[in-house]
Design a protein around this motif. Structure first.
Motif, PDB file in Angstrom:
ATOM      1  N   VAL A 206     -13.419  -1.116 -45.855  1.00 52.61           N
ATOM      2  CA  VAL A 206     -14.244  -1.900 -44.920  1.00 52.61           C
ATOM      3  C   VAL A 206     -15.396  -2.492 -45.728  1.00 52.61           C
ATOM      4  N   ALA A 207     -15.452  -3.829 -45.751  1.00 53.83           N
ATOM      5  CA  ALA A 207     -16.400  -4.502 -46.630  1.00 53.83           C
ATOM      6  C   ALA A 207     -17.830  -4.014 -46.402  1.00 53.83           C
ATOM      7  N   ARG A 208     -18.291  -4.071 -45.178  1.00 57.68           N
ATOM      8  CA  ARG A 208     -19.673  -3.665 -44.916  1.00 57.68           C
ATOM      9  C   ARG A 208     -19.782  -2.977 -43.560  1.00 57.68           C
ATOM     10  N   ARG A 239     -19.016  -6.778 -38.653  1.00 49.85           N
ATOM     11  CA  ARG A 239     -18.152  -7.956 -38.460  1.00 49.85           C
ATOM     12  C   ARG A 239     -16.689  -7.587 -38.675  1.00 49.85           C
ATOM     13  N   ALA A 240     -16.453  -6.631 -39.562  1.00 56.93           N
ATOM     14  CA  ALA A 240     -15.067  -6.252 -39.881  1.00 56.93           C
ATOM     15  C   ALA A 240     -14.406  -5.417 -38.781  1.00 56.93           C
ATOM     16  N   GLN A 241     -15.142  -5.096 -37.747  1.00 63.94           N
ATOM     17  CA  GLN A 241     -14.567  -4.281 -36.656  1.00 63.94           C
ATOM     18  C   GLN A 241     -14.660  -5.075 -35.349  1.00 63.94           C
ATOM     19  N   HIS A 248     -10.804  -4.566 -40.078  1.00 61.61           N
ATOM     20  CA  HIS A 248     -10.254  -5.236 -41.253  1.00 61.61           C
ATOM     21  C   HIS A 248     -10.581  -4.393 -42.485  1.00 61.61           C
ATOM     22  N   ARG A 249      -9.518  -3.982 -43.190  1.00 62.38           N
ATOM     23  CA  ARG A 249      -9.708  -3.249 -44.449  1.00 62.38           C
ATOM     24  C   ARG A 249      -9.127  -4.098 -45.568  1.00 62.38           C
ATOM     25  N   GLY A 250      -9.993  -4.553 -46.466  1.00 59.70           N
ATOM     26  CA  GLY A 250      -9.554  -5.497 -47.496  1.00 59.70           C
ATOM     27  C   GLY A 250      -8.930  -4.810 -48.699  1.00 59.70           C
TER      28      GLY A 250
END
Ligand code: 8X3
Length: 250
Positions: A206-208, A239-241, A248-250
């Motif tokens: 997770v980016a942040r 934002r990634a959730q 979102h897991r990059g």
């Protein structure tokens, strides 16, 4: 007007400590409470050294008599921030230990109830009081393995909603802030009973994830709105959730 006083539970680490720092910087006199005396005392000293008004009290919100005693010693309360809480375990409902559920209810729901009850007269007397409940997105929608934490945070959500209805017409507003994925030093570690690897995996890729400071920023914004403005419920996620199950897991 004299300095407004904010009482913060769970101020020994994470979101509670970050919120204490932010509110002190906003000019509040902060009353820091947590079970771990050394931690709240160290934070109060840090804030006082920076020129802020801060005092520390060792307090377990699940101890009703201690909460009463603490409340009796306060002469002014404008804001109560119910931040003490946490999760224990990720077992399914079929496999959960009822003692874990009891412990989570004790701190996330009954603890918040006890300190809110104890400080309510002072909050009303302030003429412009705020009760904030830090719930969770786990309090809005169940998820598998959320177990007692999901149930307890639904309880915290219900506490905030019920209290808001009951206080309508009084000079006290009730704010609920419900964070999603937040990376703090202790939340996931406690949930996974000290298993650092499993705790770290929550944030894998997770980016942040949100930080304690991000949530403190949100809480501080809500609390510092004019008194007639009530932020009933504020959901904050990284934002990634996009939803509990959509990360979102990059
Ligand atoms: C923490 C959010 O996703 O672990 O309150 O339930 S979650």
């Amino acid at each position: 007007m004299s300095t407004r006083t904010a009482v913060i539970t769970g101020a020994s680490s994470g979101i509670g400590a970050a919120t204490a720092r932010r509110l002190a910087a906003e000019g509040y006199r902060v009353v820091l409470t947590a079970r771990r005396k050394d931690r709240v005392e160290a934070l109060a000293e840090e804030l006082a050294a920076a020129g802020h008004e801060a005092v520390a009290h060792a307090l377990d919100v699940t101890d009703r008599r201690a909460v009463r005693h603490f409340a009796d010693g306060l002469d002014r309360v404008d804001v109560l921030l119910n931040i003490a809480g946490g999760a224990i375990g990720t077992e399914t409902v079929a496999e959960a230990d009822p003692d874990d559920w009891t412990a989570m209810f004790a701190v996330n729901v009954v603890g918040a109830l006890q300190i809110t009850q104890a400080l309510l007269p002072a909050l009303v007397a302030s003429g412009d009081g705020t009760v904030l409940v830090l719930s969770s997105t786990a309090g809005l929608l169940p998820y598998e393995g959320g177990g007692g934490y999901v149930a307890a945070k639904h309880g915290a959500h219900a506490l905030a909603g019920t209290l808001r209805l009951e206080l309508c017409g009084s000079p006290v507003r009730v704010i609920e802030v419900a964070p999603g994925l937040v990376r703090t030093e202790e939340f996931a570690l406690n949930r996974f009973r000290g298993d650092a690897e499993r705790a770290a995996a929550v944030y894998d890729g997770v980016a942040r994830p949100l930080t304690a400071e991000d949530v403190a920023d949100t809480v501080t914004w809500a609390v510092t709105r004019p008194g007639h403005v009530n932020i009933d419920l504020l959901v904050v996620r990284p934002r990634a959730q996009a939803a509990h199950h959509k990360i979102h897991r990059g």
